[in-house]
Design an enzyme around this catalytic site. Structure first.
Site, short mmCIF file in Angstrom:
data_model
loop_
_atom_site.label_atom_id
_atom_site.label_comp_id
_atom_site.label_asym_id
_atom_site.label_seq_id
_atom_site.Cartn_x
_atom_site.Cartn_y
_atom_site.Cartn_z
N GLY C 13 45.74 46.10 -4.43
CA GLY C 13 46.58 46.34 -3.24
C GLY C 13 47.75 45.38 -3.21
O GLY C 13 47.99 44.71 -2.21
N ALA C 14 48.48 45.31 -4.32
CA ALA C 14 49.48 44.26 -4.45
C ALA C 14 50.91 44.77 -4.34
O ALA C 14 51.86 44.09 -4.65
CB ALA C 14 49.29 43.52 -5.78
N ARG C 16 52.51 45.42 -1.71
CA ARG C 16 53.20 44.95 -0.50
C ARG C 16 52.37 43.87 0.19
O ARG C 16 51.24 43.59 -0.20
CB ARG C 16 53.43 46.12 0.45
CG ARG C 16 52.14 46.84 0.73
CD ARG C 16 52.35 48.13 1.50
NE ARG C 16 51.04 48.75 1.68
CZ ARG C 16 50.75 49.63 2.61
NH1 ARG C 16 51.66 50.02 3.46
NH2 ARG C 16 49.55 50.15 2.71
N VAL C 65 40.88 51.98 -5.71
CA VAL C 65 39.77 51.05 -5.91
C VAL C 65 38.49 51.51 -5.23
O VAL C 65 37.44 50.90 -5.42
CB VAL C 65 40.13 49.62 -5.45
CG1 VAL C 65 41.14 49.00 -6.40
CG2 VAL C 65 40.67 49.61 -4.03
N SER C 149 38.94 37.88 6.55
CA SER C 149 39.73 37.65 7.76
C SER C 149 39.06 36.55 8.57
O SER C 149 37.83 36.40 8.54
CB SER C 149 39.78 38.93 8.59
OG SER C 149 40.17 38.62 9.91
N TYR C 162 36.45 47.02 11.25
CA TYR C 162 37.15 46.16 10.32
C TYR C 162 36.40 44.82 10.17
O TYR C 162 36.09 44.37 9.06
CB TYR C 162 38.58 45.93 10.82
CG TYR C 162 39.37 44.96 9.98
CD1 TYR C 162 40.04 45.38 8.82
CD2 TYR C 162 39.46 43.61 10.34
CE1 TYR C 162 40.76 44.47 8.06
CE2 TYR C 162 40.17 42.71 9.57
CZ TYR C 162 40.83 43.14 8.43
OH TYR C 162 41.52 42.25 7.67
N LYS C 166 34.59 43.27 6.81
CA LYS C 166 35.02 42.02 6.20
C LYS C 166 33.89 40.98 6.22
O LYS C 166 33.75 40.19 5.29
CB LYS C 166 36.24 41.46 6.95
CG LYS C 166 37.53 42.25 6.69
CD LYS C 166 37.98 42.13 5.24
CE LYS C 166 39.41 42.63 5.03
NZ LYS C 166 39.80 42.64 3.61
#
Lengths: 483, 362, 255
Positions: C13-14, C16, C65, C149, C162, C166
């Site tokens: 996820g690179a 942005r 992914v 996070s 979320y 995480k």
């Protein structure tokens, strides 16, 4: 700094040459100054040692000798004693091994020569230790006594610290005079031990000598060997062969050649809980003295079918060796050793093309190497200095057929297996020439009274003297009290 | 043009260059590296194992070096080894396995040899009468040295040049004729061949009590060391004897250092002092590394030699030798072979094991 | 010489946001950065190009992914191109809008809401880890850094699905750390606070930001660049004896 090595009995005010051996450590150099006797002086030493062996040493009881050795070992185990401190300081420089490895190795080694261990040693070989002191009755009639030779010559080799102690102590226990030639790779320990013995019992002063000469000095060796009852030799087959050629038929020769040892991990040792422990212990055997001992493992055969596969074992082994490198770094290698090690590894890496399942694991500094191979499992030595192969097997027969052709080179197996496997496998491994089976992690620390290369430590040194029952009966006829 | 031709053309052009930027060598080396990575599959596997794909290799210094003993294990060639015009083999070793270097053709090998030989051995002369102290190519079809010497005679030998060998070694009678002739005519003469053959010659001359004083411009090229084929002479004594027996000054005694695994040779500028500095042409570079870390040793410190020879277009450019040397400003010093490491302890060594395994059990 | 010269780093996820800034930070240290993206090819190519400009190397590679086969295919390509892989940064996650006012309340949530986030955070990390393990084990080293996070520690806004995902990833990482330690592979987490600007945080209200700033000792909100430092640290041998840890990058909001 310079340190005197070796030990000489009192041969009067002789001026003798010395040889200086230099060792470069990372924190300074050491020079070993060791007596280099001419032939006449050597003959004087021989005569002196023989005389003392006959007149002094043989007057001690074995219990007394055990007591003296025990005291000497106690001093060497005591980290406050000056000899121990000297050993801990100098041996890492001389041998290049990590200080902690030397310290731990010395302790685990020396403690196998404590009093109770020596007693075990005596019983192991002789059954009745009093055999060394007096004629002992035999079950079948008559009497026997074990008599050590006047003189045992030891040719020590290698840089594993303190290794000469095995044969020197064995020699003392059988009350023989001893002359030892130290290895130029570790010239100190035998001499220190001799000095400690004399400090404890001054009457032993002339019973041994620790010297050095350049190996291959034919005349000197022939002269010494022909005056010795037993010659104990350590080294490669080639140098032993040379030694043998100089030993008269009347002198007994006990050669201890270079050996190859390895490990076997049964699937029963490879569940998710125990696997790491097995590998951890196996790696310890690899890093102790950087595989230089005859009991050090060159390779590991790992049984398939465990929760952790042989390939995973290889990878775990790699990480263990990496961790040990941080804890006990490998001794610095010479340019030659470095070159042969890296060329060995790269040759293995080149082989990946033909065997894509092969793995060559190692860090960028080449501190250690693990090679995993499964396509054609084989039996070849490693190039040492923390280089091992891991290969899978299904059943013990596969290993047996690989090692059997090398019967005369086999020595120790480090084994992680259940009791049934241990005894079954020991049975068949023994048949193909293996002489010692121990736990992983213990390969480099043989227990007291072990049969080095399958032989007896003491029994091979002595002659048995028998008084047959006929002689005893017949003597009765001549007794003054005969009626 | 197929890819091999393109690559060869590149290399030939590179060899002809007389002006060279640092980046040129790098570029050419990396181009060869990509080519060899693609077509030399055992090498590709080796590079991948080391995490050195063309993507990761940004400079010629990063090209993975292949140990010379790998030439014994696998066929290192970008083209079908069966179709090679020449296969040069190393001399036999203990195990009897010989390293093989495949050359699909010898254009580049020969070009490399000629350019370099001309500059480093011939000096200002175009041609010279030569005597060769080594068997012919026909007798030793897999010897790179035999090919090299034949090429020397072919390219640089005046009429009358030839081999001074017979079945039993050096043909002393013919050699003496040649030497006498040179003395009489005053025509410079070049003796080229294996170092050990020179030792035999020196012994024989001494036995016969003969010395020569070869005309000015005469020169000697020896190569290959003594390899147990003759007695081991100290290099100093060797060149002293050569000089005093043949009347060629030590500065005119050139030693060539070559390897079967390379396509380019190194020379010194005479052996006035020992060891003499060796260097090669601009298409070969030498690094001195620490064998464990692979990192370059500081100039002046002992290490193992790695050669990157752009003449090796078909096998691998970069070779890890078993030679110990020192890097200098003007080249490198060759200090000798890495001797097999001796056993330190009582564990068996590989060499000992192999020896024991070969001997019948008693 | 760059700290990561000769190293191969995969950042998922690179294209942005945080991922892109992590990728660039590795490139500045001369790493070969593999810029994984899902959709935005152009953005990913840009990141890869900037990696090359910064002194490293960059290679954009598409791959979902959350798909096992896509991950395996991607890993094969990487191995072919780079020959190895030293560092993985699991940064990709299922898009999520951080809007405290509009978030779903607990009783509104369906299991599938959780599933989506768990797939995005945990399933993807799992596939990537499984795919990279053989290589890392073979290298007997490797560093995996999972981006989580700071809400796992202090859910000031209960973004249930979320935060749960995480948190699961943190637990997953700790277990990996325990199992992979004997192979020399380290697994750690970096837990940023609210990072602005990113596409996920662009709807976060100013009032919310002010509230966070007021409670943050360093008195500002994290920038994408702030996250890169701790990630590089955990990927490098400077943290060679750290595994199973979580570094909070939130200006001290969580202590």
């Amino acid at each position: 700094m310079r340190e005197i090595a070796g030990y000489l009995p009192d041969i009067g005010k002789e001026k003798f040459e010395t040889k200086i051996l230099t060792f470069q450590g990372k924190d300074g150099a050491i020079e070993a100054e060791i007596p280099l006797l001419n032939e006449k002086q050597m003959d004087m030493v021989i005569a002196k040692v023989k005389k003392a062996s006959n007149e002094t040493l043989k007057s001690f009881s074995s219990a007394e000798i055990v007591q003296i050795i025990d005291e000497a070992i106690e001093r060497l185990l005591d980290r406050r004693s000056p000899y121990r401190q000297k050993a801990e300081k100098l041996l890492p420089i001389v041998t290049g091994y990590n200080e902690e490895i030397v310290r731990l190795g010395l302790t685990s080694y020396l403690k196998t020569f404590r009093k109770h261990e020596l007693q075990r040693f005596l019983v192991e070989d002789l059954g009745n230790p009093l055999l060394l002191d007096d004629f002992q009755p035999r079950v079948t009639g008559g009497y026997s006594k074990a008599v050590g030779p006047e003189l045992i010559t030891h040719i020590w080799a290698g840089n594993v610290p303190a290794l000469p102690l095995w044969s020197l102590i064995s020699g003392l226990l059988v009350k023989a005079g001893n002359i030892g030639k130290v290895a130029s790779a570790e010239p100190f320990f035998a001499g220190w031990f001799a000095q400690v013995l004399v400090e404890i019992e001054p009457r032993l002063a002339d019973c041994f000598a620790v010297v050095w000469w350049k190996g291959g000095d034919e005349e000197r060796e022939f002269s010494l060997f022909s005056q010795s009852g037993v010659v104990v030799g350590y080294g490669g087959n080639q140098s032993l062969q040379f030694l043998q050629s100089r030993i008269p038929i009347t002198t007994r020769f006990l050669p201890f050649g270079h050996k190859i040892s390895f490990g076997i991990l049964s699937e029963s040792s490879l569940d998710s809980r125990k696997a790491w422990q097995s590998v951890h212990q196996a790696a310890l055997d690899v890093i102790r003295y950087d595989q230089q001992g005859c009991y050090s493992p060159h390779l590991f055969y790992v049984q398939r079918g465990g929760k952790v596969s042989p390939r995973e074992v290889a990878r775990m082994m790699a990480n263990e060796l990496e961790n040990y490198q941080k804890r006990f770094p490998r001794r610095p290698l010479s340019m030659e050793e470095s070159a042969s090690l890296s060329s060995w590894r790269q040759k293995e890496e080149m082989g990946i093309f033909d065997h894509p399942n092969k793995e060559v694991l190692g860090n960028s500094a080449n501190d250690w190497t693990v090679v995993y191979e499964e396509n054609n499992i084989h039996f070849t030595p490693s190039c040492l200095n923390r280089v091992v192969k891991v290969m899978p097997f299904e059943n013990i027969e596969e290993i047996l057929s690989l090692v059997a052709p090398h019967r005369h080179l086999l020595q120790t197996i480090g084994m992680a297996a259940n009791p049934k496997e241990l005894f079954d496998w020991a049975e068949s491994l023994g048949k193909v020439g293996v002489t010692r089976i121990t736990a992983l992690g213990k390969m480099t620390s043989p227990e007291a009274g072990w049969h080095h290369d399958g032989r007896f430590n003491l029994l091979d040194l002595v002659n048995m003297v028998d008084i047959e029952s006929a002689a005893e009966e017949s003597s009765e006829r001549f007794a003054p009290y005969v009626d | 043009m197929d890819q091999q031709q393109v690559i060869m053309e590149n290399v030939l052009q590179f060899m002809q260059k007389d002006h060279l930027e640092e980046e040129d060598f790098n570029e050419q080396a990396l181009r060869l590296y990509s080519y060899q990575y693609q077509f030399n599959l055992p090498y590709q596997a080796f590079c991948r194992q080391r995490g050195k794909t063309p993507r990761m290799v940004k400079a010629w210094r990063d090209i993975p070096a292949v140990p010379v003993n790998a030439f014994k294990e696998v066929a290192l060639s970008c083209t079908d080894p069966e179709k090679a015009e020449a296969v040069f083999m190393t001399s036999g070793t203990t195990k009897g396995i010989r390293g093989k270097h495949y050359h699909p053709n010898l254009h580049i090998y020969d070009r490399s040899m000629i350019l370099n030989f001309k500059q480093r051995f011939m000096g200002n002369i175009e041609k010279v009468r030569m005597g060769v102290l080594f068997p012919t190519e026909k007798e030793m079809p897999n010897s790179s040295l035999a090919h090299y010497l034949a090429l020397a005679v072919k390219e640089f030998g005046k009429e009358g040049s030839g081999y001074l060998m017979n079945e039993s070694g050096v043909d002393m009678d013919r050699l003496l004729d040649e030497l006498n002739r040179a003395e009489e005519t005053g025509e410079p003469y070049a003796l080229i061949g294996a170092s050990y053959s020179f030792v035999h010659v020196l012994e024989e001359l001494e036995r016969r009590g003969k010395t020569f004083s070869l005309p000015k411009g005469s020169r000697i090229l020896d190569t290959g060391g003594f390899k147990n084929q003759s007695k081991e002479l100290e290099l100093n004594d060797f060149y002293d004897l050569l000089s005093s027996s043949l009347g060629v000054s030590r500065t005119e005694c050139i030693n060539m250092y070559g390897m079967t695994e390379l396509s380019t040779q190194f020379y010194d500028d005479g052996n006035e002092s020992i060891p003499a500095v060796k260097s090669g042409p601009h298409w070969i570079r030498t690094r001195v590394i620490h064998p464990l870390t692979g990192e370059e040793m500081p100039k002046g410190e002992r290490g193992v030699l790695v050669h990157c020879d752009l003449g090796n277009f078909n096998s691998v450019t970069t070779i890890l030798t078993e030679d110990i040397g020192i890097e200098l400003e003007s080249g490198f010093l060759l200090l000798g072979r890495v001797q097999g490491a001796e056993a330190k302890g009582c564990s068996i060594t590989l060499a000992e094991f192999l020896k024991a395994a070969k001997e019948p059990l008693k | 010489m760059g700290k990561f010269k000769g190293k191969v780093v995969l950042v998922t996820g690179a294209s942005r946001g945080i991922g892109a800034s992590i990728a660039r930070a590795f490139a500045e240290e001369e790493a070969f950065v593999i810029v994984n993206y899902l959709q935005n090819k152009e953005a990913a190519e840009k990141v890869a190009a900037s990696c090359r400009e910064l002194g490293g190397d960059g290679w954009a590679i598409q791959g979902d992914v959350t798909s096992e086969s896509a991950v395996n295919g991607m890993m094969d390509q990487i191995i072919l191109e780079a020959g190895k892989i030293d560092v993985v940064v699991n940064n990709a996650f299922k898009p999520y809008i951080f809007n405290p006012d509009e978030r779903k309340m607990l009783w509104e949530l369906k299991w599938n809401d959780y599933q989506e986030q768990i797939d995005g955070a945990l399933r993807s990390a799992h596939y990537i880890t499984q795919a990279v393990l053989p290589m890392m084990k073979k290298q007997t080293q490797g560093s995996i850094v999972n981006i989580i996070s700071n809400l796992v520690e202090r859910p000031i806004v209960p973004y249930h699905e979320y935060n749960t995902a995480k948190t699961a990833l943190m637990g997953y990482s700790r277990n990996l750390a325990a199992e992979l330690g004997p192979f020399g592979i380290r697994v750690n987490c970096v837990a940023p606070g609210l990072v602005y600007p990113t596409s996920a945080s662009k709807y976060t209200k100013e009032e919310m930001k002010e509230m966070i700033i007021a409670q943050t000792p360093l008195r500002r909100i994290a920038l994408p660049e702030d996250v890169a430092g701790p990630v590089l640290f955990l990927a490098s041998d400077w943290s060679g004896f750290m595994t199973g840890q979580t570094l909070f990058v939130d200006g001290g909001f969580v202590m």
